[in-house]
Every structure is written in C-alpha cells, then in structure tokens.
Design a protein around this motif. Structure first.
Motif, PDB file in Angstrom:
ATOM      1  N   LYS A 873       0.855  -1.185   0.000  1.00 37.08           N
ATOM      2  CA  LYS A 873       0.000   0.000   0.000  1.00 37.08           C
ATOM      3  C   LYS A 873       0.887   1.229   0.000  1.00 37.08           C
ATOM      4  CE  LYS A 873      -4.267  -1.731   0.631  1.00 37.08           C
ATOM      5  NZ  LYS A 873      -4.633  -2.450   1.842  1.00 37.08           N
ATOM      6  N   HIS A 874       0.313   2.295  -0.470  1.00 35.35           N
ATOM      7  CA  HIS A 874       1.046   3.557  -0.456  1.00 35.35           C
ATOM      8  C   HIS A 874       1.093   4.117   0.963  1.00 35.35           C
ATOM      9  CE1 HIS A 874       0.162   3.332  -4.751  1.00 35.35           C
ATOM     10  NE2 HIS A 874       1.075   4.270  -4.951  1.00 35.35           N
ATOM     11  N   ASP A 875       2.209   4.698   1.310  1.00 33.25           N
ATOM     12  CA  ASP A 875       2.186   5.556   2.488  1.00 33.25           C
ATOM     13  C   ASP A 875       2.735   6.935   2.136  1.00 33.25           C
ATOM     14  OD1 ASP A 875       4.824   4.937   2.255  1.00 33.25           O
ATOM     15  OD2 ASP A 875       5.010   3.946   4.196  1.00 33.25           O
ATOM     16  N   ASP A 876       2.990   7.129   0.859  1.00 34.92           N
ATOM     17  CA  ASP A 876       3.460   8.436   0.402  1.00 34.92           C
ATOM     18  C   ASP A 876       3.367   8.423  -1.116  1.00 34.92           C
ATOM     19  OD1 ASP A 876       4.463  10.961   0.389  1.00 34.92           O
ATOM     20  OD2 ASP A 876       6.273  10.495   1.522  1.00 34.92           O
ATOM     21  N   LYS A 877       3.799   9.519  -1.699  1.00 32.11           N
ATOM     22  CA  LYS A 877       3.794   9.575  -3.156  1.00 32.11           C
ATOM     23  C   LYS A 877       5.035   8.905  -3.713  1.00 32.11           C
ATOM     24  CE  LYS A 877       1.062  13.570  -4.531  1.00 32.11           C
ATOM     25  NZ  LYS A 877       1.092  14.922  -5.093  1.00 32.11           N
ATOM     26  N   LEU A 878       4.865   8.341  -4.877  1.00 37.29           N
ATOM     27  CA  LEU A 878       6.006   7.791  -5.602  1.00 37.29           C
ATOM     28  C   LEU A 878       6.308   8.730  -6.764  1.00 37.29           C
ATOM     29  CD1 LEU A 878       4.699   4.141  -5.694  1.00 37.29           C
ATOM     30  CD2 LEU A 878       6.692   4.926  -4.413  1.00 37.29           C
ATOM     31  N   SER A 879       7.497   8.590  -7.306  1.00 33.60           N
ATOM     32  CA  SER A 879       7.809   9.443  -8.449  1.00 33.60           C
ATOM     33  C   SER A 879       8.087   8.590  -9.671  1.00 33.60           C
ATOM     34  CB  SER A 879       9.002  10.349  -8.126  1.00 33.60           C
ATOM     35  OG  SER A 879      10.193   9.796  -8.641  1.00 33.60           O
ATOM     36  N   GLU A 880       7.695   9.121 -10.804  1.00 37.09           N
ATOM     37  CA  GLU A 880       7.924   8.397 -12.049  1.00 37.09           C
ATOM     38  C   GLU A 880       9.413   8.228 -12.314  1.00 37.09           C
ATOM     39  OE1 GLU A 880       4.710   9.087 -15.397  1.00 37.09           O
ATOM     40  OE2 GLU A 880       5.234  10.989 -14.444  1.00 37.09           O
ATOM     41  N   ASP A 881      10.183   9.204 -11.860  1.00 36.76           N
ATOM     42  CA  ASP A 881      11.622   9.135 -12.131  1.00 36.76           C
ATOM     43  C   ASP A 881      12.288   8.002 -11.381  1.00 36.76           C
ATOM     44  OD1 ASP A 881      11.427  11.251 -13.776  1.00 36.76           O
ATOM     45  OD2 ASP A 881      12.044  12.750 -12.278  1.00 36.76           O
TER      46      ASP A 881
END
Ligand SMILES: [Zn+2]
Length: 1173
Positions: A873-881
């Motif tokens: 699960k997410h606990d923060d944002k991910l980055s495409e980079d």
C-alpha cells in the motif's frame, strides 16, 4: 574481496571476475540417477533451447527418477477413484452445534530472533566489538554436544534408566512385547475401517441431470440472464484506441466487442429482432485512430499488433453514450495513432473507495457510491437453474458466440509465440515478464527473475488515490527458493567475511544494484530510504567515469537481481551457528494404517529414500540426521544408535506431558546407523501387524518431534503419516464437528477455522524452534484438516491427503510425493522481510507462515515450492523518475546448517496515468492474489460475501479502466484492458472453486485442504488449478516432443471421437469419447472396445506402440512440471465419473451452480455498467 571457499562451477559470471570465484550451488537431492532425464522446468513445450552453459543441476531429481518400486496396475474395482478432494463418503455430521469458533489468530508474544525481526534497527550490522571467526565449513554436528534440555526430568538428562512409564526393550525387537499398547476391541463399524463400501455419490448427486449429457451447448447453456437484454448490444466493433504499449501486447483490444459481422456477442433480446440484423451505425463521434471493424478472426481479442487505424465504421445499437461518458473533451481532438489516452483525460478522478483492501463487507456494496445503490442483479442469479427452466420460447434465440470472447488458450498461445523465443533479460525497470505458461529463459541483469517474484502490475500508481481509484491490488508473489531450470544460473553466494553483508545504516536494506555510490565511492546512498552510509574500508572501490564502481561486474550484489550472502553468527539464533537440521519420521501404526498396508509401505520406502536426503554442494553425504517415532494412543521412540546391534524401543504412554525419553541415539546419521535403521524398518510392520488399536493422538506427536529437536538444538522437519481424527485422550484431542448443513450459512466459516487453539499455540513453539511439520493424511472419514493442518500451515510445511488410500491405486502417487518432499530443497528457521522504497510498504501477507510482528514472515521451513504473496500500500507519493523498489531478504539455514541470506531485488515503474497501470498488469498474478485474499476471507466472512466482494472489486477495476482509459463508446460495450481481458474468465473459475462454491460431493476436509494448498501456490500453479489444461491426445503428434495444442475448457469443445487429457496440478483426467476408434482404444488401453476400458486404472498400461508411448510421455512430462504427483483418473464418456470431469470444464455452467463464462461475462458487464452509471 573475500571469496567463499567453494570452487567455481557455474558459467562465467558476467565479465571477468578477478576476485570472485563463483559459487557452486548446493545440489539438493543426491546424485543424479542414471538414465533419468532432467526435468524441463515448468515447460509446456518440451526442453528449452540452451543458451548458456549449464550449471550443475540444482539437484532436485524429479519423482519419476527415484528408483521405482514398480507398482502393479490394478484392475480391481476401486471405490476410491474420486480425486482426493472429492471423496465423499464421510461420517455423518455431528448433530450438535459446532463448537464456538476459536479463530485462527496468531498468538502474540512469539519469541523472534534477536538479530532479525524487531523493527527497524534489529537487523543491525554486527558489532565489531566481538568479531567472530567464521568457520571455513558448515559446523560439524557433534552428537554428544547437545545438552539435555532443562525441561527434561533429571533422570533423562543422564540418559539413565527410563522412568516407569518407559519400557526399554533392548536387543531383540522382534521378540519383545509391546506391553503398553492395550489390546482393543475390534474397531467399531462405522468408523471407516477398510475401504469405503460405497462409491462416493458423485454420480448419484447428479443423476437427475444425467440425461443432459452432451446436449448441445446451445441447449444446455441456458439463456443469458434477463439483464443481458439491457446490457449487451449487438455485435460491437472493437475499439482499439489504446496507446500502443511499449511491450507485450501492443494494442488494447476491447474484449467484448468483436468485429461486427463475425463473432459478435449477439443476444437477440437487444434489439429484439431475431435475425442477425445489422445494427445501426454508432452515433458516437468518430474517433480516428481506432479500429472498429477489425479483421475477422476467430479470436478477435487477440490482435497482437496495432490494428490499422481506420475510422469508426461499425454500427452501434446502443443508446447514446453521452449520459455515461460524454463525448471526448473538446480540447482533446481525435488524434492519429494510439496516443490519445495517454493522459487519461477521459476520466474523472473519483474519490477513494472505502472498500479498497479492507475486510470483506458483510454485504456487497460499492463503498462511496452516492445514493442508494442501483438495483443489482444478484450474482448468484446468473447461474441459477431457473434460467434453464424458462420456457424455450423465452430464451433468446441468439447467444454470445463463445469464440468471440477472450480465450485463455489464445492469450497463452500468443504470448508463447511472441515471447518464448528470446530470453527475458531483467535489466530494464518495470518490464512485464512473459506469462507463466510461456517457456522462456531468464537472464538476470539486475532484477530478480520472474521465477522468484511476479507482480500484479509492473507500473504502479504514483499516488494512493490513483491506486484506490483503480482498485488494482498491488501485490508481489514471491517464491524465494524457487527451482530454476538447469540452463539458468543459481544465485551466487557472496561472503563479506566477518563483518557480514554491507547494509544501509538506517533501513538495513542489503547492498544491491540500486544503491548509489557517491563521494568517489566512499559512501553510498540508500535506494530505499535515501540515507547515506559509509562504505566499510574492506568494501571500498573506486568509481569509473560514469559513477559506477569498477568492480561492478565482479560483485553479484552490485549487478544482479538475486544473490546470497553468507550470514555471520550475528544472524544466528542465540549467536550460535546452527547445527544441521534433522528429519523425524512419525508413523501412525493404528489399526487402519497397518491394515491398509500403509505402515509396511512407508517402512519399505524409507529404507531407500534415506539415501536421498538433501545435500549441499559437493558434500558426499547429507548432513541431515534422522529419527523415528511410531504412535497410536501412545508414542514409541526408537534408539537407532550405530553401536547397537538392534534398535531399541521406548514407549511413552503419558501423552499429557510429552517428553523425549532418549537423546543419544534418537537422531542419527543415516550412513552410520544404516544397519540398525534397516532392522527397525523391517520390524515395525511386524510389531504392529496385529494391533487392534484404533485411536490416535496427534498433538503429542508434534510435541514429541518438537521436543526432540529442542533437545538436539537444531531445526528440522517432521514427516507425520496420519490416518484419523485424534480422539484419544490427549492434548489436542478433537471431536467430529463436521456439519455440511452450515454451508451457505453465516457459520460456514467455522468449517475453515480450527476447533481449538491448541494447535496454533503449538505452531508458535514449533516456529520458534525451526520445527517444520509436513503432514501426510490417509483419511477414511472426516479428520478435520482445518485443525490438523494448522501447525503444518504456520510452520511452512506441506500437507498431502490421500482419501481412502488403497495400496494398488494410490501408492505411486503417495511415494512420488514423499520422495519429492524428502528430497526437495528446503531452508529452515527462515525469516523473510520485504523492504520497499519510500512511498509504498508491504502491508499484508498470504501464505504458509507465522508472523509475530507486522513485518517479518517466519517459517520454520521454507521449501522450493512455497510462495508468499505480499500486498503493498502507499504511504506516500512515488515518483515516475525513481520508480519503486522491492527487496526481499530471506534469512535461512541451509540443509547443511549454513546460515544464509537470499536477496531478491525488483524495480518497478511508477505512473501518473491509469492507462500505464492497466497496460502493465499481469492477470495471472492478480488471480493468484485474489484467490488467496478470498480464501483467507472465508475464515471470517460468509462465503457469499467473499464472492460478492471479489466480483465487486473486479467490476471496479474494469469500470475504472473503462472510465479513465478506454475510448468513449457505447455503454453497451464491454471493453476490457488488453492485459486483463482474461480477468472475468479466471475470476469466474475462482468463484466456482470448491472453497467458494462447493458442490454436494465436496467434503469439508477437501475444502480446508484446497484452501491451504492454494494459499502457498505460485502463479503457475494457481493458473492451471483454476483454469485446467485440456489437451486433445488424439491430436498429438507422435513423432514430436511437443504437446498438442490445448483447447478451451468447455464440453462443446470435446468430440466424441477423441481422447482428451485434463490436468489441474492435482489430477489428470483422461477422457475417452464414446466414438473413439477401436484401434486407438486398443493402443492406449490394451482392450478391444470402449466398454472394456476400466475406469479404475491408476496408470495407463505400458504398451509398445507410438500412441501409447506418446500419451505416457505427455503424462510423465506433466508430472515433472508439477510439485505434486497428480492422480490419474480415467473417465469414459457418459460414465458416472464424467460428472467429476465436468466439474473442471470451467467455461461451462457448473452443476453446482457456477456460472458459465459467457453468463459471467454478461454479469460482469452489468456490474460495470452499474458502476459507471
Ligand atoms: Zn536505507
């Protein structure tokens, strides 16, 4: 760098490796047997072309290779022919109410490792204050060095005379009396002694429908549900407006909208004309770049290259779609090519859906759907028999063409032809691997092989909101010790010496290819938590002009996705290197076990199988010690010390407080004690030949094995051969609480729950000791698998069930399973942790293990077949980079007692567009996750709620795609993402499975058994289990090594003149049509006519003709691909057993109420439409 001491035996590793000498992989399983071909790994189509110099085989030698005892082919009538999970003769259910649910909660307070598993700092780098000299080789076990456990009564610590409860019978086993075994009255009738006297009522259950055999599909299919008239338009043109995926299937082809004129879905109820009308042109705006009328093809959903961009010309009968989707935004003009939906601009971002990932709701609901939920079609109404009872004139005259809906066979074939020829090179982030059904080689270039890790999606949403919107579960299916084909390189073993593996100071992630070296190589920045850590002096290396360490290619941990570290003593329990593990064989010698010949069979087999215990590397003999126990109401321990002339028996009749009456001589080296062991195994069947003891204990048996391992201070595995419900007075005593009346009630879940917490508590103790329990069950009646299996399940063990075991028909299967189980690679005392880069984290785990905290998966034993599914699960944002990273670290003790860490790394892409998520999904993995999720759900929720929840989630997944990613089109059109077009058919198979929708012939034990099996399955196993493989044997090319092309699992695909094989990983059916040529029957069965074929054969006769050889070689090949030896069942068309067989024709409506594929697809479509409206 320091290197390990093994000689290099693998292929050259990458670039020249001056310092790295490679690693010879452990060869588990003894020497290759002469004349045994090595098994092609998991292949459907024969051996793979080699592309690299092979390393020595990993060493599991398939069951067929074990010296055969030669099993007679029985022609006797066999009443146990039903597959083991469909056996049906059971004791009557108890009349009383079921015991209160005891739950399966994992006890807390489990004592974990002090070095591994206590939060974020427990995995610390060993303190340098106390450097430990690593011994150059696995610690030899010193038999005399094991101190007696403190819990033992003092008299036993001294190996003195046994207490009064122990009879020491020395020197002449054969002549001794087994005084502590009270003679019992003959077994009462009704307890299931001997073979069942009646055939499992499989056929009887369905006799009423027998007349429906082989009615044409159109007659037996039943009408589509009434709702179809609103939901499905006439044939729809496909939209192909998806961007061209960068890989895999390059076009998104709508699943439910085949080309108009050929294979459309044509429920005539809409419009209510009966012909094959040309629907009116679609009123929607033309979209350039979208193929509508694709080429006519039998499988219209399998275009594997972008269709020619043509303007929309297909007709559209549905209502104007503006109310559902609206036209494309004006700012988004039609674009050439396939890029128009890259930005997902068609979709409104919807709020989070509260149901995401949560517990199963008691009733289906759609979470945040505003307003009262629309009137919904009950999913169960789809397959309901009422539909078949409609007067014929009410049935629509036209139905969906099964060839027009997505075909699993076609998807499998396409992937095989597109991706089977090139090796899968893992150097690129976020690559979707070939399907599990494709035969391909893997080249590790920095990410773990898909044989170790597969994901539901290789491109995960950057934000939690996106993930919730899509409802696509983010999960990885991990098989840490997976067997590799001989052409692939096993993980190298890296030894960083006394200081142990290099790790991040903060998150303790292990050195891996994604760590960033900075400051000229003096420090590295963690790819998981960004913390900067000093490079230890001994590990320092200069960087080249690209910032890469110059020893990059010399170090597996810098350049490969998977590798192993030699663990230091800090990774060991009690800061002590482990002793080699032990195997303890514990044999039920009650009346049933003896009478069926099982005891004799096991003892005979053990004599030879002990020479094939797992060995490591080039060790001459296995380090594993063995011990033996027999039991009924009491336990018998055996002293098989090499110095004895004869084995000695010690009986423990006080099972309430189990202890081990001997330490010295109980666990021995096989070679040293060979003659004593052989003597024991000869004598056991004689000793108990006249037993009349019918009752057994079970809890004390596990306790005894556990205590023996504790006393020897080692991990190990118990092999328990057990026949009956343990009703004798003892801890863990059980009662018969089977009650099939609970099915479809709120109490159904209690059938899956253990009836006592005793075994959960025992499992916790077993895990703490590294005591793994493998269970071989031979029931003639209910024995409560849900309870007996608890310890097996939580210790990472395996369970096998042979209902109504009969020597003639079942011994091959049992012996092959036993041989494989004994020989296969297994790690002990295992702890697994999955680390992730910032933004996501592992939140849920599925499999056979124990957890004492929220992060560490503990397994007393973990073998090469066991799989753990991990949800993120997410606990923060991910980055495409930066993408997202996973690192799975498994700490375990090898079969020689070496402590190791196996590391698997995987990098995934991240996306801000939902379309990217849907283009990089893997449905087979998704189904693996969903099945495990649902199978766990039945422990706590009514089964119907679980099914509804599954349907709901998948409808939301597909609705989200439709809303956000698909071209605007009629709401009447079902559009499936290319990578998920099989989701409906596979999901339907899960819904129809015995656990979620049992037929009357399925026993409570069968369901508990299947539930447990599936929970540890890998993706390939769940794939074939839920959608079996059906091969037309009569189409096989006898001159080639290949298999005949599989066909879809539907009765209408069967021809009366052919012979078919169906396998699902547990059973192989050979189905013979009534019109098969007499010559074929003669060639395959050695009889002259159809009526003479015996349906009690458990093997095919060995006949010297090409057809017989070909079929037997196919069956042999299938056996090699599966982790269990499948039961062979011969089914003659129109014979009573055919009902069993039809249960596996999963595209058809099932006799137990499961929907056909076509009906279910209609139902899913309706669900999706309701979500969209
Ligand atoms: Zn870190």
């Amino acid at each position: 760098m320091s290197v390990n001491q093994h000689t290099h035996a693998g292929p050259p590793y990458g670039h020249p490796q001056p310092g790295y000498q490679g690693y010879q992989q452990p060869a588990y399983g003894g020497q290759p047997l002469p004349g045994v071909p090595h098994s092609p790994y998991g292949a459907y189509n024969g051996p793979m072309p080699g592309y690299q110099q092979p390393v020595p085989p990993q060493g599991y030698f398939p069951s067929l290779g074990f010296p055969s005892k030669g099993s007679p082919v029985s022609l006797n009538s066999d009443t146990s022919l039903a597959p083991n999970f469909i056996d049906s003769v059971r004791a009557p259910p108890t009349s009383g109410a079921p015991p209160p649910a005891t739950g399966t909660s994992l006890p807390s307070g489990h004592l974990g490792y002090s070095q591994f598993g206590q939060g974020d700092v427990q995995n610390g780098i060993p303190t340098s204050a106390a450097p430990v000299q690593r011994p150059p080789a696995p610690q030899p076990f010193l038999p005399g060095s094991a101190p007696a456990p403190v819990s033992q009564p003092p008299t036993f610590q001294q190996y003195g005379p046994p207490p009064p409860s122990v009879q020491q019978l020395s020197n002449h086993m054969a002549g001794m009396t087994i005084g502590s075994i009270p003679a019992c009255a003959p077994p009462p009738a009704g307890l299931g002694y001997g073979p069942p006297t009646s055939v499992p009522p499989v056929s009887g259950s369905f006799s009423a429908t027998g007349s429906g055999l082989y009615t044409p599909y159109t007659a037996s299919q039943g009408a589509p549900p009434p709702s179809v008239s609103q939901g499905l338009p006439l044939a729809q043109p496909p939209f192909s407006g998806q961007p061209v995926p960068t890989q895999r299937l390059p076009t998104e082809v709508p699943g439910f909208a085949p080309p108009l004129s050929s294979t459309g879905i044509e429920p005539s109820s809409y419009p209510p004309t009966t012909g094959a009308p040309r629907p009116p042109p679609m009123p929607g705006p033309p979209l350039s770049g979208q193929t509508v009328a694709g080429p006519r093809m039998s499988q219209p959903n399998h275009v594997s290259s972008p269709p020619p961009p043509t303007t929309l010309s297909g007709p559209h009968p549905g209502p104007p779609m503006s109310g559902l989707h609206g036209p494309p935004p004006p700012t988004h003009p039609p674009q050439p090519g396939y890029q128009m939906q890259q930005n997902g601009s068609f979709g409104q971002v919807r709020g989070p859906q509260p149901n995401y990932g949560g517990a199963y709701p008691g009733t289906p609901n759609y979470g945040s759907q505003p307003g009262p939920p629309p009137k919904r079609l009950d999913p169960d109404s789809i397959p309901s028999p009422q539909l078949n009872e409609l007067p014929p004139q009410q049935k629509p005259r036209h139905r969906i063409d099964p060839d027009a809906i997505p075909s699993p066979i076609q998807v499998i074939e396409d992937d095989r032809s597109n991706r089977g020829s090139e090796p899968f090179v893992t150097g690129v982030r976020g690559q979707v691997p070939p399907l599990v059904t494709t035969n391909f080689l893997v080249k590790d270039q920095g990410n773990a092989s898909p044989r170790y890790i597969r994901c539901t999606s290789y491109n995960i949403p950057c934000t939690s909101d996106m993930a919730k919107q899509s409802q696509v579960p983010l999960a990885a299916v991990i098989k840490p010790l997976a067997t590799l084909p001989p052409e692939e390189t096993l993980p190298y073993l890296v030894d960083h010496g006394e200081s142990g593996p290099v790790r991040c100071n903060r998150c303790k992630a292990y050195m891996c290819p994604f760590m960033q070296f900075i400051e000229g190589g003096r420090r590295f920045q963690c790819c998981f938590c960004s913390c900067v850590t000093e490079v230890p002096a001994h590990y320092f290396q200069h960087l080249d002009h690209t910032g890469k360490r110059v020893d990059f290619y010399d170090r597996p941990e810098l350049s490969l996705g998977s590798y192993e570290f030699l663990a230091t003593v800090d990774y060991c329990k009690n800061n002590k290197f482990p002793s080699p593990p032990a195997f303890i064989f514990m044999i039920d010698v009650s009346y049933n076990a003896v009478k069926s010949g099982l005891v004799r069979l096991i003892c005979e087999e053990l004599k030879s199988i002990l020479d094939y215990l797992p060995r490591e590397g080039n060790m001459e003999e296995s380090a594993i010690r063995v011990g033996f126990v027999t039991y009924n109401k009491v336990l018998h321990f055996y002293n098989v010390k090499s110095s004895l002339a004869q084995p000695q028996m010690m009986v423990v009749s006080d099972v309430a407080d189990m202890f081990v009456p001997l330490l010295d001589g109980f666990l021995v080296n096989v070679n040293e004690s060979r003659t004593v062991i052989a003597s024991l195994l000869d004598q056991i069947p004689e000793m108990f030949a006249d037993t009349r003891e019918t009752e057994t204990v079970f809890g004390p048996v596990i306790q005894a094995g556990l205590e023996a391992l504790k006393a020897a201070e080692c991990a190990g595995k118990l092999f328990i051969f057990h026949t009956s419900l343990p009703i004798a007075e003892a801890p863990g005593k059980l009662k018969n609480r089977d009650d099939k009346k609970l099915i479809n009630t709120d109490k159904e879940k209690t059938l899956f729950q253990p009836q006592t917490s005793f075994y959960s508590n025992l499992a916790k103790d077993c895990v703490a000791q590294g005591c793994c329990v493998d269970l071989f069950l031979f029931p003639n009646q209910y024995l409560d698998v849900a309870t007996l299996g608890v310890v097996t399940y939580q210790t990472g063990g395996s369970i096998y069930k042979y209902a109504y075991f009969q020597l003639e028909t079942d011994q091959d299967r049992f012996l092959n399973d036993l041989r494989r189980d004994v020989q296969k690679e297994v790690g002990f005392d295992a702890v697994m942790r999955v680390r992730t880069s910032t933004g996501i984290r592992a939140t849920d785990f599925f499999g056979a293990f124990y957890m004492s905290n929220t992060t560490d998966v503990e397994m007393a034993g973990l073998d090469c077949d066991k799989t753990i599914t991990v949800e993120f699960k997410h606990d923060d944002k991910l980055s495409e980079d930066s993408g997202a990273l996973l690192q799975c670290a498994l700490l375990y003790t090898s079969c020689a007692g070496q402590r190791r860490l196996r590391i698997h790394n995987l990098s995934l892409n991240c996306c801000t567009q939902l379309a990217d998520l849907y283009r990089n999904c893997e449905t087979d993995t998704l189904i693996n996750y969903l099945a495990k999720y649902a199978y766990r759900g039945v422990l706590n929720s009514p089964v119907k709620a679980v099914r509804d929840s599954l349907i709901n989630q998948c409808a939301q997944i597909l609705a989200c795609y439709r809303k956000n990613c698909a071209s605007p089109s009629s709401a009447g059109q079902l559009i499936l993402p290319e990578c998920m077009k099989l989701l409906p058919v596979y999901l339907n198979c899960v819904l129809k499975s015995d656990v979620l929708q049992p037929g009357p012939e399925v026993t409570t034990d069968d369901r508990a058994y299947i539930r447990q099996l599936v929970t540890s399955m890998d993706v390939a196993e769940t794939n074939v289990f839920f959608y079996p493989r059906l091969l037309p044997l009569t189409k096989a090319d006898v001159d080639s090594d290949s298999l005949p092309a599989a066909i879809r699992n539907s009765e209408e695909r069967l021809s009366k003149g052919d012979i078919y094989l169906l396998e699902n990983g547990l059973n192989i059916f050979v189905w013979v049509g009534v019109n098969v040529q007499q010559g074929l029957i003669q060639n395959l069965f050695g009889v002259s006519s159809f009526s003479q074929i015996s349906n009690t054969l458990s093997t095919l006769p060995v006949l010297e003709n090409p057809f017989s050889k070909k079929v037997r070689s196919i069956i042999d090949m299938l056996h090699l691909q599966r982790s269990r030896y499948m039961k062979l069942i011969i089914v003659k068309q129109e014979d009573k057993l055919e009902m069993l067989f039809k249960h596996f024709l999963v595209e058809d409506k099932s006799l137990t109420g499961g929907a056909s594929y076509v009906d279910f697809l209609c139902h899913m479509h309706k669900e999706i439409r309701q979500l969209l409206s």
